[in-house]
Scaffold this active site. Structure first.
Site, PDB file in Angstrom:
ATOM      1  N   ASP A   1      -3.345   4.500   2.564  1.00 34.02           N
ATOM      2  CA  ASP A   1      -3.731   4.901   3.926  1.00 34.02           C
ATOM      3  C   ASP A   1      -3.329   6.348   4.123  1.00 34.02           C
ATOM      4  OD1 ASP A   1      -4.636   2.368   4.524  1.00 34.02           O
ATOM      5  OD2 ASP A   1      -2.903   1.795   5.729  1.00 34.02           O
TER       6      ASP A   1
ATOM      7  N   ASP B   1       0.834  -1.193   0.000  1.00 28.79           N
ATOM      8  CA  ASP B   1       0.000   0.000   0.000  1.00 28.79           C
ATOM      9  C   ASP B   1       0.875   1.251   0.000  1.00 28.79           C
ATOM     10  OD1 ASP B   1       1.075   0.200   2.539  1.00 28.79           O
ATOM     11  OD2 ASP B   1      -0.833   0.245   3.592  1.00 28.79           O
TER      12      ASP B   1
ATOM     13  N   ASP C   1       1.421   4.604   2.301  1.00 31.69           N
ATOM     14  CA  ASP C   1       1.087   5.216   3.588  1.00 31.69           C
ATOM     15  C   ASP C   1       1.494   6.683   3.552  1.00 31.69           C
ATOM     16  OD1 ASP C   1       0.452   2.610   5.045  1.00 31.69           O
ATOM     17  OD2 ASP C   1       2.506   2.227   4.396  1.00 31.69           O
TER      18      ASP C   1
HETATM   19  N1  DCT Z   1       2.179  -0.238  11.863  1.00 35.18           N
HETATM   20  C1  DCT Z   1       2.374  -0.656  13.164  1.00 35.18           C
HETATM   21  N2  DCT Z   1       1.499  -1.501  13.741  1.00 35.18           N
HETATM   22  C2  DCT Z   1       0.428  -1.951  13.047  1.00 35.18           C
HETATM   23  C3  DCT Z   1       0.227  -1.530  11.723  1.00 35.18           C
HETATM   24  C4  DCT Z   1       1.129  -0.679  11.145  1.00 35.18           C
HETATM   25  O1  DCT Z   1       3.328  -0.271  13.813  1.00 35.18           O
HETATM   26  N3  DCT Z   1      -0.414  -2.784  13.660  1.00 35.18           N
HETATM   27  C5  DCT Z   1       3.147   0.666  11.277  1.00 35.18           C
HETATM   28  C6  DCT Z   1       4.362  -0.045  10.810  1.00 35.18           C
HETATM   29  C7  DCT Z   1       4.442   0.164   9.364  1.00 35.18           C
HETATM   30  C8  DCT Z   1       3.423   1.230   9.044  1.00 35.18           C
HETATM   31  O2  DCT Z   1       2.584   1.321  10.164  1.00 35.18           O
HETATM   32  C9  DCT Z   1       2.673   0.957   7.789  1.00 35.18           C
HETATM   33  O3  DCT Z   1       2.040  -0.326   7.830  1.00 35.18           O
HETATM   34  P1  DCT Z   1       2.055  -1.283   6.585  1.00 35.18           P
HETATM   35  O4  DCT Z   1       1.705  -0.546   5.365  1.00 35.18           O
HETATM   36  O5  DCT Z   1       1.229  -2.462   6.927  1.00 35.18           O
HETATM   37  O6  DCT Z   1       3.571  -1.748   6.579  1.00 35.18           O
HETATM   38  P2  DCT Z   1       4.731  -1.476   5.541  1.00 35.18           P
HETATM   39  O7  DCT Z   1       5.981  -1.663   6.297  1.00 35.18           O
HETATM   40  O8  DCT Z   1       4.508  -0.183   4.850  1.00 35.18           O
HETATM   41  O9  DCT Z   1       4.564  -2.689   4.562  1.00 35.18           O
HETATM   42  P3  DCT Z   1       4.207  -2.693   3.005  1.00 35.18           P
HETATM   43  O10 DCT Z   1       5.491  -2.333   2.339  1.00 35.18           O
HETATM   44  O11 DCT Z   1       3.757  -4.063   2.699  1.00 35.18           O
HETATM   45  O12 DCT Z   1       3.125  -1.679   2.789  1.00 35.18           O
HETATM   46 MG    MG Z   2       2.765   0.191   3.714  1.00 37.20          MG
END
Ligand code: DCT
Ligand code: MG
Length: 515
Positions: A439, A344, A346
């Site tokens: 997000d 995604d 962020d």
């Molecule tokens: N986060 C966290 N705890 C959670 C959910 C998210 O600390 N329960 C934090 C850590 C990473 C950030 O938010 C964004 O989440 P993701 O998009 O799920 O992680 P990502 O590392 O960006 O992974 P991806 O590259 O797959 O998007």
């Molecule tokens: Mg992410």
């Protein structure tokens, strides 16, 4: 060259057994054509040789199963130069003088570096066998700053880049952790995630079980998995999980946006094993989110590229800046940690003028709706309450206003703008846009540094930051603020550097947080 005829040497010639990994030769892309390796089985054993060959091939090295004239480097373990030469003599190669005869330490250094490294004196085979009883490959103790004692149990005290030289092990751990998670077995799930995180931070490849001795979070079950992988190239436990019906079903179900563990459990218990039947079952009630998940499934399981993330970021900035020219829009999550793909995008949005950030999300959404840029969205209003801060839960979600969305990223043609493209797409049979999960998190400026730290991840890094704050500093950290329980004060911060300083931690760059 008298060594060649050394009479006490037993005939060493042995046709190398076809390793069980020989299929992997064609599986991995060869990155380094100038180096052709042959690993000697003698004194090494079949399974260790197979493990090392597989490891090398995964890293893009060309490794021959059998000794042939194309070989440029011979790697041996616990063999002297004279022993190897004697063996080569019998192999009837056209020219052995151009061959590099190397100790296994050269090979393991290459694995650590991820490329062929320059040969140094220390990599050459000792003349006689008994002169070289040293460790055959680098261990934690051989590497500066990497002795087991120095490796912290906290991910926030380790530097973890994306260069993972133990992915063979960490991939296995992550499968096992996920399986424990699917079975609501939190303890072992966390244990495997912590162990994976430790191995990701190492700067050498594990080639022997002694390499993990003294490292934090390496329990018996984890050692068993490491040993199986070293000896056989795979772990029966992992193979079992990959073939497990529940694991396979959960993996499939949770790949749909909006489907978590609860829904997966329900569908599994109802007897579903594929997505097709779920989609066709009119008796099932799907949430709006899950409907979108099925509708855009193929796009959403395709990784988002950095370029796509930047395009989304630009579109968001365009709209936000039209309302708030001084707003900050920051790409965070995995992309901020230098990942080239993600599941995604962020984005954090804030404004230095207090309170000005409150209106921006709804105004922006109205604008995106007019431009037909949203395939799905769900706004969660802020539940921020200063009296309930900070949260005691290590995995606590934050209280910011946010929007979970699916954006339409148009495949723009030159000379058109995004809204022209949107209007045209309705008339076209095939869509000219890709669905991208986004997000958006809106934060007050005073909490922006904490939000940025929290949303940059990785998840394991975040968990350990909070655990460290609680257990080592008597503080409570969340995505809004840091609270010092001893001094009974909230610690403000305007940058991530300040937060690390409050916690008494050395600053860790975002790209070193891939724990
Ligand atoms: N986060 C966290 N705890 C959670 C959910 C998210 O600390 N329960 C934090 C850590 C990473 C950030 O938010 C964004 O989440 P993701 O998009 O799920 O992680 P990502 O590392 O960006 O992974 P991806 O590259 O797959 O998007
Ligand atoms: Mg992410």
């Amino acid at each position: 060259m008298a060594l060649f005829g050394h009479s006490c040497l037993v005939p060493l010639r042995k046709k190398p057994k076809v390793a069980q990994y020989s299929h992997s030769l064609s599986k991995h892309e060869i990155k380094f054509n100038e180096v052709v390796l042959f690993i000697m089985e003698r004194k090494m054993g079949t399974s260790r040789r197979a493990f090392l060959m597989d490891l090398g091939r995964r890293k893009g090295f060309r490794i021959e199963d059998e000794l042939r004239d194309s070989v440029t480097h011979i790697v041996a373990e616990n063999n002297s130069c004279s022993e190897v030469l004697a063996w080569l003599q019998a192999e009837k190669l056209r020219d052995i003088s151009r061959l590099h005869l190397l100790d296994i330490s050269w090979f393991t250094d290459c694995m650590g570096a991820g490329k062929p490294i320059q040969i140094e004196n220390k990599h050459l085979l000792a003349l006689r066998g008994d002169r070289n009883p040293t460790r055959p490959h680098p261990s934690p103790a051989d590497l500066p700053d990497e002795s087991a004692a120095k490796i912290s149990q906290y991910a926030c005290k380790r530097r973890t880049t994306l260069q993972n030289c133990n992915s063979l092990f960490t991939d296995a751990f992550e499968i096992l952790a996920e399986n424990y998670e699917f079975n609501a077995n939190k303890g072992p799930c966390l244990a495997f995630r912590r162990a994976a995180s430790v191995l990701k931070s190492l700067q050498f490849t594990i080639t022997s079980i002694t390499d993990v001795q003294g490292l934090p979070w390496i329990g018996d079950e984890i050692e068993d998995v490491i040993e199986s992988i070293i000896e056989d190239g795979e772990s029966p436990k992992v193979v079992g999980v990959l073939n497990d019906e529940k694991y396979k079903s959960f993996k499939l179900f949770t790949s749909v946006f909006g489907v978590g563990l609860k829904t997966s459990e329900k569908w599994f218990k109802m007897g579903f094993r594929t997505l097709e039947y779920i989609k066709e079952d009119s008796a099932l009630t799907l949430t709006k989110m899950q409907k979108a998940g099925f509708l855009y499934y193929d796009d959403l399981i395709t990784p988002v590229s950095k370029a796509e993330a930047e395009a989304i970021s630009l579109a968001v900035k365009d709209t936000v800046w039209a309302f708030l020219p001084d707003a900050l829009v920051t790409l965070t999550g995995g992309f901020r940690r230098d990942k080239q793909t993600g599941h995604d995008v962020d984005l954090l949005i804030t404004c230095p003028r207090p309170g000005k950030e409150k209106e921006v999300l709804h105004k922006a959404i109205d604008q995106w709706k007019k431009q037909d840029l949203l395939a799905y969205y769900n706004v969660i209003e802020s539940t921020f309450d200063e009296t309930k801060l900070p949260s005691k839960r290590v995995d606590a979600l934050d209280h910011f206003q946010k929007c979970f969305a699916i954006f339409k990223l148009y495949k723009q043609r030159p000379g058109t703008n995004i809204s022209d493209e949107a209007q045209q797409s309705d008339k076209m049979e095939t869509r000219n846009w890709k669905a991208i999960r986004v997000d958006l998190v809106i934060t007050p400026f005073a909490q922006y540094a904490y939000a940025l730290l929290g949303w940059t991840g990785s998840r394991q890094f975040e968990r350990d930051l909070r655990r460290y704050a609680t257990h080592e500093r008597r503080m409570m950290l969340d995505n809004h603020i840091l609270y010092d329980k001893t001094k009974r004060i909230f610690l403000k911060a305007t940058s991530e550097q300040e937060i690390f300083a409050h916690l008494g931690l050395k600053y860790i760059e975002p790209w070193e947080r891939n724990a």
